[in-house]
Design a protein around this motif. Structure first.
Motif, PDB file in Angstrom:
ATOM      1  N   TYR A  41     124.560 -59.882 -54.767  1.00 49.84           N
ATOM      2  CA  TYR A  41     125.042 -58.606 -54.222  1.00 49.84           C
ATOM      3  C   TYR A  41     124.598 -58.354 -52.776  1.00 49.84           C
ATOM      4  CZ  TYR A  41     126.695 -56.984 -58.850  1.00 49.84           C
ATOM      5  OH  TYR A  41     127.352 -56.833 -60.045  1.00 49.84           O
ATOM      6  N   PRO A  42     123.321 -58.576 -52.414  1.00 49.94           N
ATOM      7  CA  PRO A  42     122.935 -58.311 -51.017  1.00 49.94           C
ATOM      8  C   PRO A  42     123.684 -59.169 -49.997  1.00 49.94           C
ATOM      9  CG  PRO A  42     120.986 -58.464 -52.400  1.00 49.94           C
ATOM     10  CD  PRO A  42     122.158 -58.918 -53.237  1.00 49.94           C
ATOM     11  N   VAL A  43     124.240 -60.283 -50.426  1.00 49.26           N
ATOM     12  CA  VAL A  43     124.991 -61.155 -49.517  1.00 49.26           C
ATOM     13  C   VAL A  43     126.306 -60.500 -49.113  1.00 49.26           C
ATOM     14  CG1 VAL A  43     126.181 -63.392 -49.329  1.00 49.26           C
ATOM     15  CG2 VAL A  43     123.945 -63.245 -50.460  1.00 49.26           C
ATOM     16  N   TRP A  44     126.983 -59.858 -50.051  1.00 48.86           N
ATOM     17  CA  TRP A  44     128.305 -59.297 -49.762  1.00 48.86           C
ATOM     18  C   TRP A  44     128.367 -57.773 -49.755  1.00 48.86           C
ATOM     19  CZ3 TRP A  44     130.143 -56.540 -53.910  1.00 48.86           C
ATOM     20  CH2 TRP A  44     129.696 -56.901 -55.192  1.00 48.86           C
ATOM     21  N   TRP A  45     127.315 -57.115 -50.212  1.00 49.45           N
ATOM     22  CA  TRP A  45     127.323 -55.652 -50.294  1.00 49.45           C
ATOM     23  C   TRP A  45     126.166 -55.117 -49.452  1.00 49.45           C
ATOM     24  CZ3 TRP A  45     128.298 -53.177 -55.724  1.00 49.45           C
ATOM     25  CH2 TRP A  45     128.636 -51.814 -55.584  1.00 49.45           C
ATOM     26  N   PRO A  46     126.430 -54.698 -48.213  1.00 46.44           N
ATOM     27  CA  PRO A  46     125.345 -54.345 -47.284  1.00 46.44           C
ATOM     28  C   PRO A  46     124.400 -53.253 -47.777  1.00 46.44           C
ATOM     29  CG  PRO A  46     127.487 -54.347 -46.165  1.00 46.44           C
ATOM     30  CD  PRO A  46     127.758 -54.546 -47.630  1.00 46.44           C
ATOM     31  N   GLU A  47     124.891 -52.340 -48.583  1.00 45.77           N
ATOM     32  CA  GLU A  47     124.030 -51.245 -49.060  1.00 45.77           C
ATOM     33  C   GLU A  47     123.035 -51.686 -50.129  1.00 45.77           C
ATOM     34  OE1 GLU A  47     127.524 -49.639 -47.073  1.00 45.77           O
ATOM     35  OE2 GLU A  47     127.284 -51.124 -48.645  1.00 45.77           O
ATOM     36  N   VAL A  60     114.881 -55.665 -60.296  1.00 42.77           N
ATOM     37  CA  VAL A  60     114.736 -54.474 -59.472  1.00 42.77           C
ATOM     38  C   VAL A  60     115.830 -54.514 -58.413  1.00 42.77           C
ATOM     39  CG1 VAL A  60     113.258 -53.257 -57.817  1.00 42.77           C
ATOM     40  CG2 VAL A  60     112.252 -54.360 -59.830  1.00 42.77           C
ATOM     41  N   MET A  61     116.491 -53.381 -58.225  1.00 41.76           N
ATOM     42  CA  MET A  61     117.506 -53.248 -57.175  1.00 41.76           C
ATOM     43  C   MET A  61     117.133 -52.078 -56.278  1.00 41.76           C
ATOM     44  SD  MET A  61     121.069 -53.737 -59.272  1.00 41.76           S
ATOM     45  CE  MET A  61     122.059 -54.216 -57.866  1.00 41.76           C
ATOM     46  N   ARG A  62     117.243 -52.308 -54.969  1.00 41.45           N
ATOM     47  CA  ARG A  62     117.052 -51.243 -53.992  1.00 41.45           C
ATOM     48  C   ARG A  62     118.349 -51.103 -53.211  1.00 41.45           C
ATOM     49  NH1 ARG A  62     114.259 -51.482 -49.791  1.00 41.45           N
ATOM     50  NH2 ARG A  62     114.333 -53.734 -49.546  1.00 41.45           N
ATOM     51  N   PHE A  63     118.813 -49.866 -53.012  1.00 40.05           N
ATOM     52  CA  PHE A  63     120.038 -49.650 -52.265  1.00 40.05           C
ATOM     53  C   PHE A  63     119.968 -48.371 -51.449  1.00 40.05           C
ATOM     54  CE2 PHE A  63     120.455 -49.046 -56.792  1.00 40.05           C
ATOM     55  CZ  PHE A  63     120.869 -47.741 -56.958  1.00 40.05           C
ATOM     56  N   ARG A  64     120.765 -48.393 -50.370  1.00 43.60           N
ATOM     57  CA  ARG A  64     120.834 -47.246 -49.469  1.00 43.60           C
ATOM     58  C   ARG A  64     122.201 -47.270 -48.803  1.00 43.60           C
ATOM     59  NH1 ARG A  64     117.364 -45.921 -44.028  1.00 43.60           N
ATOM     60  NH2 ARG A  64     118.700 -44.213 -43.388  1.00 43.60           N
ATOM     61  N   SER A  65     122.841 -46.122 -48.762  1.00 43.41           N
ATOM     62  CA  SER A  65     124.134 -46.006 -48.102  1.00 43.41           C
ATOM     63  C   SER A  65     123.932 -45.301 -46.759  1.00 43.41           C
ATOM     64  CB  SER A  65     125.135 -45.270 -48.997  1.00 43.41           C
ATOM     65  OG  SER A  65     126.435 -45.330 -48.467  1.00 43.41           O
ATOM     66  N   VAL A  66     124.766 -44.341 -46.432  1.00 36.69           N
ATOM     67  CA  VAL A  66     124.728 -43.680 -45.126  1.00 36.69           C
ATOM     68  C   VAL A  66     123.583 -42.677 -45.019  1.00 36.69           C
ATOM     69  CG1 VAL A  66     126.055 -42.229 -43.539  1.00 36.69           C
ATOM     70  CG2 VAL A  66     127.198 -44.011 -44.847  1.00 36.69           C
ATOM     71  N   LEU A  67     123.373 -41.882 -46.059  1.00 37.36           N
ATOM     72  CA  LEU A  67     122.314 -40.868 -46.013  1.00 37.36           C
ATOM     73  C   LEU A  67     120.942 -41.539 -45.956  1.00 37.36           C
ATOM     74  CD1 LEU A  67     123.667 -38.226 -48.552  1.00 37.36           C
ATOM     75  CD2 LEU A  67     123.725 -38.139 -46.057  1.00 37.36           C
ATOM     76  N   PRO A  68     119.964 -40.898 -45.316  1.00 32.79           N
ATOM     77  CA  PRO A  68     118.654 -41.527 -45.104  1.00 32.79           C
ATOM     78  C   PRO A  68     117.715 -41.442 -46.305  1.00 32.79           C
ATOM     79  CG  PRO A  68     118.695 -39.397 -44.046  1.00 32.79           C
ATOM     80  CD  PRO A  68     120.078 -39.616 -44.623  1.00 32.79           C
ATOM     81  N   TYR A  69     118.143 -42.006 -47.423  1.00 33.38           N
ATOM     82  CA  TYR A  69     117.246 -42.157 -48.566  1.00 33.38           C
ATOM     83  C   TYR A  69     117.610 -43.450 -49.278  1.00 33.38           C
ATOM     84  CZ  TYR A  69     121.156 -40.467 -51.418  1.00 33.38           C
ATOM     85  OH  TYR A  69     122.375 -40.322 -52.023  1.00 33.38           O
TER      86      TYR A  69
END
Length: 165
Positions: A41-47, A60-69
């Motif tokens: 997923y981190p290869v093709w999904w930037p968030e 464990v998965m860590r993700f972040r979109s536009v908002l700063p959290y």
């Protein structure tokens, strides 16, 4: 004993149900295989910032979109059914609940991947801002899903060698 409506009200504010459908120009089996490997997923999904495997059935998965959290969860495999195109995982951490991919062929070479998620937010800041920021949280999720669809479509079009064998 009197009923207190507040707990269900607050549970409702912290609960999110999402559905996204991605139309992809690739065979169903190929789409399923990529989605079944969250380490990619981190290869093709930037968030998706990190996927770290804990054992054969969880990570464990860590993700972040536009908002700063940033959100972090432990995802544990609940169902992997290639015949029916279903991938399901239980989430615990900043989000608690279930996430599911259902992958179906629309026609030869055209696949629809439907993402369903039903979660309760556990991250304290998001719980605190549940009411005023809910539209922003939903928009943030929509942007993340749009980016994931674009990333997966590109990945499938450029990383096809050997995946159909």
């Amino acid at each position: 004993m009197t009923d207190n409506p507040a707990p269900s009200l607050w549970s409702g504010l912290h609960r999110y149900r999402f559905r996204s459908a991605w139309e992809l120009s690739a065979p169903r089996e190929r789409v399923y295989r990529v989605l079944a490997d969250p380490r990619s997923y981190p290869v093709w999904w930037p968030e998706i910032r990190e996927v770290r495997q804990l054992d054969d059935r969880s990570g464990v998965m860590r993700f972040r979109s536009v908002l700063p959290y940033e959100l972090a969860v432990v995802a544990a495999e609940a169902r992997q059914d290639p015949l029916h195109g279903v991938l399901e995982a239980w989430l615990d951490g900043d989000l608690e609940g279930v996430t599911r991919w259902t992958v179906t062929a629309r026609s030869p070479g055209l696949t629809v991947a439907v993402f369903d998620e039903d979660v309760i937010v556990r991250k304290p800041l998001m719980r605190l801002l549940a009411l005023p920021a809910r539209p922003l949280f939903r928009a943030n999720h929509a942007l993340m899903m749009r980016s994931g669809r674009v990333g997966l479509a590109h990945y499938l079009s450029t990383h096809g060698i050997g995946l159909d064998q």
